[in-house]
Every structure is written in structure tokens, then in C-alpha cells.
Write an enzyme that holds these catalytic residues in place. Sequence first.
Site, PDB file in Angstrom:
ATOM      1  N   SER A 247      -1.946   2.747  -2.912  1.00  0.00           N
ATOM      2  CA  SER A 247      -0.611   3.003  -3.378  1.00  0.00           C
ATOM      3  C   SER A 247      -0.451   2.979  -4.895  1.00  0.00           C
ATOM      4  O   SER A 247       0.536   3.478  -5.416  1.00  0.00           O
ATOM      5  CB  SER A 247       0.346   1.983  -2.753  1.00  0.00           C
ATOM      6  OG  SER A 247       0.074   0.681  -3.242  1.00  0.00           O
TER       7      SER A 247
ATOM      8  N   SER B 175      -5.136  -0.897  -2.369  1.00  0.00           N
ATOM      9  CA  SER B 175      -4.258  -0.083  -3.224  1.00  0.00           C
ATOM     10  C   SER B 175      -4.573  -0.106  -4.709  1.00  0.00           C
ATOM     11  O   SER B 175      -3.983   0.664  -5.475  1.00  0.00           O
ATOM     12  CB  SER B 175      -2.797  -0.503  -3.025  1.00  0.00           C
ATOM     13  OG  SER B 175      -2.296   0.031  -1.823  1.00  0.00           O
TER      14      SER B 175
ATOM     15  N   LYS C 131       2.885  -0.797 -12.631  1.00  0.00           N
ATOM     16  CA  LYS C 131       3.333  -0.263 -11.338  1.00  0.00           C
ATOM     17  C   LYS C 131       4.765  -0.732 -11.082  1.00  0.00           C
ATOM     18  O   LYS C 131       5.080  -1.907 -11.309  1.00  0.00           O
ATOM     19  CB  LYS C 131       2.389  -0.770 -10.253  1.00  0.00           C
ATOM     20  CG  LYS C 131       2.601  -0.187  -8.870  1.00  0.00           C
ATOM     21  CD  LYS C 131       1.538  -0.729  -7.910  1.00  0.00           C
ATOM     22  CE  LYS C 131       1.678  -0.192  -6.502  1.00  0.00           C
ATOM     23  NZ  LYS C 131       0.665  -0.738  -5.577  1.00  0.00           N
TER      24      LYS C 131
END
Lengths: 96, 513
Positions: free
Chosen positions: B154, B178, B79
Site C-alpha cells: 500500500s 506494504s 505516507k
Amino acid sequence: MSLTRQDVEKVALLARLQLTDDELAVMTEQLTQIVGYVDQLAEVDTDGVEPMAHAVEVANVFADDEVRPSLPREAALANAPRRNDRGYLVPAVLGE
Amino acid sequence: MSLAELTASELLDSLATGDATAVEATQEYLALIEQRDGAIGAFLRVDAESALAQAAEVDRKRAAGEELGPLAGLPIAVKDVLCDSAGTTTCASRMLETFRPPYDATVVANLKTADAVLIGRLNMDEFAMGGSTENSAYQLTRNPWDVACTPGGSSGGSAACVAAGMAPLAIGTDTGGSIRQPAGLCGVVGLKPTYGRVSRYGLVAFASSLDQVGPMARTVRDAALLLETLAGHDPRDATSLEAPVPQYTATLEKPLEGLRLGVVKEHFGPGLDGEVESAVRAAIAQYESMGATVREISLPHSKYAVATYYVIAPSEASSNLARYDGAHYGYRTDQAAMVAELAAERKALAEAGDEAGLAQLDTALVRMYRRSRAEGFGPEVKRRIMLGTYALSAGYYDAYYLKALKVRRLIRQDFDQAFEEVDLIAGPVTAAPAFKLGAMVDDPLAMYLVDLYTVSANLAGLPGISIPCGFSQGGLPIGLQLLAPPLEEARLLRGAHMYQQTTDWHQRRPAMN
């Protein structure tokens, strides 16, 4: 509770955000809605409850007092939007 | 069989026995990314060249008989919120579009030491704020099971990447769900460790008392394998825990004897989608058939979790994101335009004789901050900064922030009491399967309520995992969430692995071109 446009303008200054008129209008409406939702916390009885700032309450973490290398100046300045060879450059703070 | 169809653990075995090389595996995954990511949009950047170089180095070390790390040759995608000095770390924000971190996050350094092959950087909601990845400043990510739907967020890029088979492993972060929410919506495994289990050093901060880094994978075994490399004490993160890291993969096969499974009665109220409820109840029944005892428990303060979270997380965010000032790093507004704007405003105020207005006019420095932040941040980030600034401002601190910290303790105490009676808690990850892209973009409160089942674990600091437990009629994955007491990741993983030994939901794959 309901937020006024003036409240939101004041918060925008504190937050160092410049908002357009449209953004102010939308933000006033949305913040009022969200704050209205979180207002339900008022109904919880928290008398005598200690606030909990961290999920795992580790206290007093000490590091040895020894000199270690820190980020070299050039590495710290490498991402600066404006700089000279020694520091960051910003608009004049004094003498306006 | 293609290498990309293997789990990470199987691929590791193939690499160890010499059936495959790291270069072959990396090439295969890079080809799949090339083929599939145009339709999915999981990657912000693919590092083909450096990944192949890392893979070649692993193959060279193996051939030379040198010692290899525990993830040697496994492709892994990260990420774009964890600092890696090898390139940019953007947090999917215009603010950090060109930011090159001067150091590696501890998690990234651990992956490099473990000889993992870092193949690219994954899309996310800007600064990890959101539940659909639609808040990325750069691109949409689509759910591999239905490209009209969101992958969640997210860590939507991480979940979509693993679900679409573009990497066997990915790294996500979880502040209010997330990792677990996108894992649930994309039908993969996602684990949020105990707060403090994984170092946050070099993780770009959103809400520091809630943020955790964790593994995302196709199977529980692979998540356990990756967690072994991520977890551990880090002197550079004062909140990281000193507890030793168990070898999670070693105890995985040991079923939990006499498992007491807690089912939270408040989790099955109105608002829970019928198909999700059926799938989760079937999963609980599956545990019973494996010998578990199911007990209904109550978490009376759980209904306040979202309200508590949306005071605490934005408050911490407003403070953390104050560092983006246009001066030290990140985006800065055009200085000439800014100066001209101020001059025009000053002139207009002077002509109108507005002394008060003139006295309140921003200085050049303040205007630089305000314009840089206005132009560098997207709407959701601005909304949270505003909300947090409001909650922390004079006159409101006690009513919102301090109150929320007290309710947070009550939420934690509910869990402490529950875990005296049960070993694990099982329930839904989300109230419904993946929603359509665009469905909630204009309704931030509705989007916040998606976090209903996941935020409590962050507030209480507990480890939680999302594993696939079924599909909707429309073919969308449904996730089961398991929660454990702090530092009981080994128990959590064993419980999740038990389920995957007797079900095959995790083996289903979306149809991909």
C-alpha cells in the site's frame, strides 16, 4: 464453505454497512471465494498450540497513575460532522 | 551535480559543510515534484510553503550555530496515514477527506524534532489495504520504471516518490508487506522494523498487531539513518519496545563475518517468475562470493501464511474501523436524504403489511452509521470489514480467528527454529515484477496472494528489508528480501549494505522527464 446472500446481509448489518443489491451479489461471491481459501487452515494440526495474538508478547505494561492533560474539548469536537458547543449531534436515539 | 542526485547521507554532508543550503535542496526537490509528479501521481499534497519555511529555519539555526537535529534540512515525504496536525490526514479515503488530526503521530513529531523538512503527503491504498495503490479514493500512482504498471502498495506513493527522485527519503507502513513489496517493485530500499520497534501512536490503525512504520530510501545507509530517528520506546504506545536503539549507521560498514544465510526451500516453488528466481539466486551467489555460507532451510507453515493473514488482518481491521461512525469525525451521510429513505421504506413495509420487516428496519442512528460507512469507504475496505466481521462473528470465531492465531504461533516457531541455524534469511519479495495497472482489480484473492513472501514477517513480528537485486527483460526492478530475528535491525542493515557495496542495482534510475 459457501456463504448465502442472507449470511452476507446479516454480516453487513453487524458491520454497520449498507450494501446495494449489486454489492451484495458481488460480496457474496467474493467472500465465498476468500473464505474457501482460508478454509485450508483447518488442515493444520493445532492441538495444544497457544493462540498468539501479538508478535511480540509484552505483558502487563503499567503506566504511572498520574493526572496528565487530555485532549481539550474543542480539539476533540473540531472534526465533528455535526456538533454544538458541548458535544456531538446525532439523529434521535430514543422516542422514535 | 544536482543536489537531488545525492543520497540523503551525502546531502546531509553537503548541508553540514555549507556546500548547499536546506532551502536550495528543498527548492530543487519541489521543482522535481512539479516536473515529474503529473506523470507519477505519488503525492496527495505538496506542502511547498511550509517545507520552504522549515528549510529556512534549519538554515537560520545552522548560521546561528544552534544545535541541529540528525536529519536537519533533509526533505522527506510521509505516507498519508500518519497524523500530522499541520494539515489533513486522509488515508486516501473519502471517509477522512477533511480530517485534521488534533495531534502529531510520534513518528511525525520525531521527524520534526530531527529538523527534517516535511515536503508532502503520499498516496496509498485506502487505509493501507491493498498491494497496488489502486484502492486510493483519489488517484492512481504509476511505477516510474513503467507508467503502465503499478508501483505496488500500500505504500505505493512512498516507493514511487523515492524511485522517481522526488524525495531522498519517505515514510511507509507495512502490515503485510506494504513497505517491502512496493520497494521491490519500484527498485528502492524499504525496511519494516521489528513489531514494536517504532511507535504506532498516531498511525491510523489497520491491523494493530501487525502494523509497523518504516523508512524508504535509495540506499541501505539512508534507510539506516532514517530508522535511527523513527525507532525508540514510546510510553504512548503500550506495544512499543523498551530496548535501546543502536546507532545503525555506525556499524553499517562492518561486514557480517561468517554470515550464515538461510534460503527457504518453500520460497522457490511453482508460481515464482523465472527472472525473479534468477536474480534472487544470483544475489545469494553474490553473498557466497563475499564469504557467506548458504543453508537451505524449511518453514513448513509458510504456505499457510496468506490464509492466516487474511483472517487476522481483516478481523483487526473490522474492529479498528468501527470507529468511523459518521458521528465523531470523518464523513457523514446527508441526514435529510437518510431520513427520507427510511420514511419511504417504512411506508412501503406498512402498506405491504410486513410486520417482520418493520420490526427489523434500521433505526435512524443505525442507518446513519450504515450509510456514512457505505458512502465513505471504498470496495476493498468494505470487503475486509465484511471478511473480518464474518470471521469474528458468533459460530465462526473458533474456526477462523482462533485457529489463525494458533497457526500464527506455528509460523513464528518455524522462524525461531530457522534462526538457530542461520543469521539472515534471503529470498524474493514478490513472485513477479510489477504488474499492469488494472490487471487484478476484479480478483481480490489473486491480489492477496501477491503478499505470499512478505506476510510471514508481520505475523512473526520480524524485521525485513527489500533491496534492489536486478531487472527483468522488460526493465522492471526485482527485489531481494532479507529477514532477521526480532530487534536485529543492525544485522539486517549490515547484511543489506554488504550487498550494495558490491553491486550497483540501487544506483540505477528510471528515465524521467
